[in-house]
Design an enzyme around this catalytic site. Structure first.
Site, PDB file in Angstrom:
ATOM      1  N   CYS A  84       0.789  -1.270  -0.110  1.00 35.01           N
ATOM      2  CA  CYS A  84      -0.016   0.027  -0.069  1.00 35.01           C
ATOM      3  C   CYS A  84       0.986   1.229   0.040  1.00 35.01           C
ATOM      4  CB  CYS A  84      -0.832  -0.045   1.244  1.00 35.01           C
ATOM      5  SG  CYS A  84      -2.168  -1.260   1.463  1.00 35.01           S
ATOM      6  N   GLU A 108     -27.664  11.513   9.813  1.00 38.96           N
ATOM      7  CA  GLU A 108     -26.976  12.537  10.902  1.00 38.96           C
ATOM      8  C   GLU A 108     -25.536  12.310  10.795  1.00 38.96           C
ATOM      9  OE1 GLU A 108     -26.834  15.518  13.627  1.00 38.96           O
ATOM     10  OE2 GLU A 108     -28.331  14.884  12.415  1.00 38.96           O
ATOM     11  N   HIS A 145      -9.906  -3.775   5.615  1.00 34.64           N
ATOM     12  CA  HIS A 145     -10.552  -4.824   4.785  1.00 34.64           C
ATOM     13  C   HIS A 145     -12.195  -4.808   5.530  1.00 34.64           C
ATOM     14  CE1 HIS A 145      -6.819  -7.049   3.291  1.00 34.64           C
ATOM     15  NE2 HIS A 145      -6.714  -5.650   2.705  1.00 34.64           N
ATOM     16  N   HIS A 197      -6.095   2.043   5.771  1.00 32.79           N
ATOM     17  CA  HIS A 197      -6.570   0.972   4.880  1.00 32.79           C
ATOM     18  C   HIS A 197      -7.106  -0.242   5.929  1.00 32.79           C
ATOM     19  CE1 HIS A 197      -7.164  -1.921   1.846  1.00 32.79           C
ATOM     20  NE2 HIS A 197      -6.146  -2.525   2.158  1.00 32.79           N
ATOM     21  N   HIS A 230     -12.321  -5.670  -1.852  1.00 27.64           N
ATOM     22  CA  HIS A 230     -11.180  -5.617  -1.025  1.00 27.64           C
ATOM     23  C   HIS A 230     -11.341  -4.880   0.114  1.00 27.64           C
ATOM     24  CE1 HIS A 230      -6.845  -4.556  -1.588  1.00 27.64           C
ATOM     25  NE2 HIS A 230      -6.824  -4.571  -0.322  1.00 27.64           N
TER      26      HIS A 230
END
Length: 208
Positions: free
Chosen positions: A79, A120, A99, A97, A171
């Site tokens: 990443c 809201e 999953h 990040h 993903h």
């Protein structure tokens, strides 16, 4: 390693217990700027997130693009290019990040964008109010995370600065913000909205 490294480990452990970062999946990067210094702490690849230690983190000089610290026996996160793109194009202070199953499920129900309004919790997002529509782009997954970079760059170029996340189909999700505090808030709010959208779909309630 410093406060940022400790915080990444703490959050990864929390996210593990929320089923966001299980089986070594997911990651966090935090940026530290101090004077002329611009450094990113990045969670490694292949490490159980609930067991991660500060010394497991990679540390990168964002000005030179060189690693300042490389933990022995560990690999950089795939990443990393995506984190760096968020730092460069959005001047972000952190990227999360996960999953998240809510993100994955919504990616199977929506096409190019996830949209929701009149809830809201949308107020937690930058420059959004109750009546505004939150839009999160959805990109296609690839065999390797670093191969997502072109699609992410397209999102960062085409969407407004108020867009702070992208869903990766089948993903998970990437969320960025000006600080780790804001990034965490955005991530939690988005996951709440994704879960709510799934429940609304289950009960045939149209998304407003």
């Amino acid at each position: 390693m410093g406060e940022a490294a400790e915080l990444i480990c703490t959050l990864c452990k929390q996210f593990y217990h929320l089923n966001w970062c299980t089986g070594t999946g997911g990651g966090i990067s935090i940026r530290e700027r101090n004077g002329e210094s611009d450094v990113a702490y990045i969670a490694p690849s292949g490490v159980q997130k609930e067991l991660m230690r500060p010394e497991d983190l990679f540390v990168m000089d964002l000005i030179k693009g060189d690693y300042l610290s490389i933990p022995r026996g560990l690999k950089p996160s795939a990443c990393t290019p995506l984190f760096l793109a968020c730092y460069k194009k959005r001047n972000s202070g952190a990227v999360i990040h996960t999953h998240s199953q809510n993100a994955v499920m919504c990616s199977l129900l929506f096409d190019k964008e996830f949209k929701i309004s009149n809830i809201e919790q949308i107020k937690a997002m930058p420059n959004h109010g109750y009546y505004d529509t939150l839009t999160i782009p959805i990109i296609e997954n690839m065999a390797h995370e670093d191969e997502l970079i072109d699609q992410l760059n397209d999102v960062l170029d085409k969407y407004s600065q108020d867009t702070v996340a992208v869903i990766v189909r089948r993903h998970g999700i990437f969320v960025w913000g000006p600080s780790i505090e804001k990034c965490k808030i955005y991530n939690e709010a988005i996951d709440y909205l994704l879960e709510l959208a799934l429940k609304m779909h289950q009960y045939n309630i149209p998304l407003p």
